[in-house]
Design a protein around this motif. Structure first.
Motif, mmCIF file in Angstrom:
data_model
loop_
_atom_site.group_PDB
_atom_site.id
_atom_site.type_symbol
_atom_site.label_atom_id
_atom_site.label_comp_id
_atom_site.label_asym_id
_atom_site.label_seq_id
_atom_site.Cartn_x
_atom_site.Cartn_y
_atom_site.Cartn_z
ATOM 1 N N ARG A 66 0.837 -1.198 0.000
ATOM 2 C CA ARG A 66 0.000 0.000 0.000
ATOM 3 C C ARG A 66 0.873 1.250 0.000
ATOM 4 N N ASP A 67 0.449 2.246 -0.712
ATOM 5 C CA ASP A 67 1.108 3.553 -0.702
ATOM 6 C C ASP A 67 2.582 3.446 -1.100
ATOM 7 N N TYR A 114 5.255 2.684 -4.806
ATOM 8 C CA TYR A 114 5.281 2.608 -6.265
ATOM 9 C C TYR A 114 5.170 1.143 -6.683
ATOM 10 N N PRO A 115 4.498 0.832 -7.827
ATOM 11 C CA PRO A 115 4.372 -0.564 -8.273
ATOM 12 C C PRO A 115 5.727 -1.261 -8.360
ATOM 13 N N GLY A 116 5.733 -2.524 -7.943
ATOM 14 C CA GLY A 116 6.972 -3.289 -7.941
ATOM 15 C C GLY A 116 7.798 -3.091 -6.697
ATOM 16 N N HIS A 117 7.274 -2.344 -5.724
ATOM 17 C CA HIS A 117 7.974 -2.091 -4.465
ATOM 18 C C HIS A 117 7.063 -2.476 -3.298
ATOM 19 N N CYS A 118 7.629 -2.507 -2.119
ATOM 20 C CA CYS A 118 6.834 -2.804 -0.928
ATOM 21 C C CYS A 118 7.551 -2.249 0.289
ATOM 22 N N LYS A 119 6.834 -2.197 1.387
ATOM 23 C CA LYS A 119 7.441 -1.981 2.694
ATOM 24 C C LYS A 119 7.458 -3.327 3.411
ATOM 25 N N LYS A 132 12.895 6.096 -6.712
ATOM 26 C CA LYS A 132 13.606 7.368 -6.569
ATOM 27 C C LYS A 132 12.693 8.539 -6.236
ATOM 28 N N GLY A 133 11.497 8.544 -6.797
ATOM 29 C CA GLY A 133 10.622 9.686 -6.588
ATOM 30 C C GLY A 133 9.670 9.550 -5.424
ATOM 31 N N SER A 134 9.859 8.522 -4.609
ATOM 32 C CA SER A 134 8.900 8.245 -3.536
ATOM 33 C C SER A 134 9.245 8.994 -2.256
ATOM 34 N N LYS A 135 8.197 9.452 -1.553
ATOM 35 C CA LYS A 135 8.396 10.083 -0.245
ATOM 36 C C LYS A 135 8.815 9.052 0.792
ATOM 37 N N ASN A 189 11.021 6.611 0.206
ATOM 38 C CA ASN A 189 12.174 5.980 -0.423
ATOM 39 C C ASN A 189 13.018 5.159 0.541
ATOM 40 N N GLU A 190 13.280 5.678 1.732
ATOM 41 C CA GLU A 190 14.169 5.013 2.688
ATOM 42 C C GLU A 190 13.523 3.815 3.378
ATOM 43 N N PHE A 191 12.226 3.608 3.122
ATOM 44 C CA PHE A 191 11.520 2.473 3.746
ATOM 45 C C PHE A 191 11.072 1.438 2.720
ATOM 46 N N GLU A 192 11.131 1.778 1.444
ATOM 47 C CA GLU A 192 10.665 0.860 0.404
ATOM 48 C C GLU A 192 11.745 -0.145 0.017
ATOM 49 N N TRP A 193 11.266 -1.309 -0.409
ATOM 50 C CA TRP A 193 12.123 -2.376 -0.926
ATOM 51 C C TRP A 193 11.625 -2.727 -2.328
ATOM 52 N N ARG A 194 12.539 -3.062 -3.212
ATOM 53 C CA ARG A 194 12.169 -3.408 -4.589
ATOM 54 C C ARG A 194 11.977 -4.918 -4.723
ATOM 55 N N ILE A 195 10.900 -5.320 -5.369
ATOM 56 C CA ILE A 195 10.620 -6.736 -5.623
ATOM 57 C C ILE A 195 11.355 -7.143 -6.898
#
Length: 504
Positions: free
Chosen positions: A156-157, A159-164, A277-280, A282-288
């Motif tokens: 949730r919240d 970018y597609p292809g990413h997660c927390k 890169k453009g996410s608020k 960014n420091e908490f998201e992980w890329r799938i």
């Protein structure tokens, strides 16, 4: 004017027998057949040249086999317990001190795909944590072994292809790893999140003796040895996301075959510590990521498709020359995978190489002009989003690619290695190619044997008869090439310099 090997350029550098598409005639049907025959002859000869340059099927499969074997050896317990620096014949391949990180290593990228020679590009190593599993919503935790620490993917919240990644309360009899100590933050709802930024900072401090903290580059912690060989090291967490993989598997397609689709699904995925890169967040998201599945897909490209992929990468590196990774090798890979999925495998013949290269350039042109290219595994993720492509750079690249497409087969001559091979006399080129291939096969076998010896006795065995014989033959090949280059007046420094150039 160069006419070698059937590759012809006019004084202006463009074959004007081609229309703007580079493939379709602008005159009579008779001339159309003539042009088509010329393009097909050039395609076959380019395929042959690519084999001589080290991109043939035999060496490709040998690289794949040896790197798989080395991964098994690298992950052996006796290897993982101590730091290993491979000697000068395979410099730069290093495992870090295990310290408190329980993980296994997987070679990914171009080396695992078998599409680059020993020193041609960076090594990509994926360090996957052994005792941690990240699962998407809907996966029942009772099916997961108790000795794994389980985290929950939150898509949730983001970018597609990413997660927390959310930490879950300890399950009964489960073991908590210490790898996430000091990298946990709370979100607004009070959930414990693993910060990708803090995690990567922590991993940068696990290093070899005498090496300071490593500087981050996306999800990677790159390092170089004294000879300049670069290794991109990425830490990752195994990920269980069946719904994402099933959506990919159920797409209508002409390729890959069902058994390959099934294998890709079985290889699963990982999450790596980098946000959009453009996410608020960014420091908490992980890329799938699907590194192992993508490697399997590239293995199942036929040799013509693989050569188109290599040439496309050459064009980006040597003609477009991006400065800040506005276009990456990963973008090229996705263009080739989409091209493969949407066309019958029978169409990818040697005589059609120029056609498919032209088609791939068209896809690249569209991706740049629209800043849109869907990720092959998760189409909702746009690989060109936040790529940093500026308007002037976009305009120039659109113009450059358009000009390349108008050149038809002559576009190949823009690439220095291929152009040099075209103007080279056939016999010296064949002689050199055979020695270059033998040298690479030897270094691949040397790498595997060295690690095998270390598994057996924990050290480099300088007296091992196989290693001694490989060393002897490597020196012999380097001396042969050095002597011939000297006789022909080529610029040479030392035998060792010749040896390393053979492996590039």
């Amino acid at each position: 004017m160069c006419t070698c090997s059937g590759l012809k350029m006019t004084d202006g550098g463009t074959d004007r027998s081609m229309s703007a598409t580079g493939m379709f005639p602008i005159h009579s049907s008779l001339y159309s057949q003539h042009v088509q025959n010329h393009v097909e002859r050039v395609s076959v000869k380019v395929c042959h040249i690519m084999t001589l340059l080290g991109y043939g099927e035999e060496i490709r499969r040998r690289r794949i086999e040896k790197f798989r074997e080395c991964d098994v050896l690298w992950n052996a317990d006796s290897i993982n317990r101590h730091l290993i620096t491979v000697s000068s014949k395979a410099e730069g391949l290093m495992l870090w001190n295990a310290e408190s990180i329980n993980r296994h290593l997987i070679t990914v990228g171009s080396k695992a795909e078998g599409l680059t020679s020993w020193r041609e590009s960076d090594y990509d190593h994926l360090h996957v944590l052994n005792k941690v599993l990240c699962v998407e919503t809907g996966v029942h935790l009772n099916i997961i072994p108790d000795d794994l620490e389980v985290c929950r993917m939150d898509t949730r919240d983001v970018y597609p292809g990413h997660c927390k990644i959310l930490l879950l309360p300890d399950r009964l009899n489960s073991t908590r790893t210490n790898v996430f100590n000091n990298v946990v933050c709370c979100d607004k709802q009070g959930n414990n999140m693993i910060s990708s930024g803090l995690f990567l900072d922590k991993m940068s401090k696990f290093r070899g003796e005498g090496v300071g903290p490593l500087k981050r580059a996306g999800p990677s912690l790159p390092r170089s040895d004294e000879k300049g060989l670069k290794v991109d090291q990425v830490f990752a967490v195994n990920c269980l996301c069946p719904s994402i993989l099933q959506r990919w598997a159920q797409r209508p397609r002409l390729w890959p075959p069902a058994e390959v689709v099934k294998k890709v699904v079985s290889l699963g995925s990982v999450v790596t510590a980098v946000g959009f890169k453009g996410s608020k967040n960014n420091e908490f998201e992980w890329r799938i990521c699907f590194n192992m599945g993508e490697t399997e897909l590239v293995h199942n490209l036929n040799i013509t498709q693989a050569k188109v992929y290599v040439i496309l990468k050459m064009i980006v590196k040597e003609v477009l020359k991006p400065n800040n990774k506005e276009i990456t090798t990963f973008v090229m890979k996705n263009i080739i995978l989409w091209q493969a999925e949407r066309n019958s495998p029978s169409l990818f013949q040697e005589k059609k190489l120029i056609y498919w290269l032209h088609d791939a350039l068209g896809k690249l042109l569209t991706a740049i002009s629209s800043t849109q290219l869907s990720y092959y595994m998760i189409p909702e993720r746009n690989l060109m989003a936040a790529c940093g492509l500026q308007a002037e750079q976009k305009r120039k690249w659109v113009e450059d690619i358009t000009n390349m497409m108008e050149e038809g087969p002559s576009v190949i001559l823009r690439l220095p290695r291929i152009r040099q091979a075209v103007i080279c006399y056939p016999q010296p080129m064949l002689w050199f190619s055979r020695r270059r291939m033998e040298a690479e096969i030897l270094i691949l076998e040397w790498m595997r044997r060295d690690l095998q010896c270390r598994c057996e006795n924990g050290r480099y065995d300088i007296d091992d008869i196989i290693l001694v014989e490989i060393d002897r033959r490597q020196d012999e090949i380097a001396k042969e090439v050095y002597d011939r280059m000297s006789v022909e007046g080529s610029a040479v420094n030392t035998v060792n310099d010749v040896y390393f150039r053979l492996l590039m």
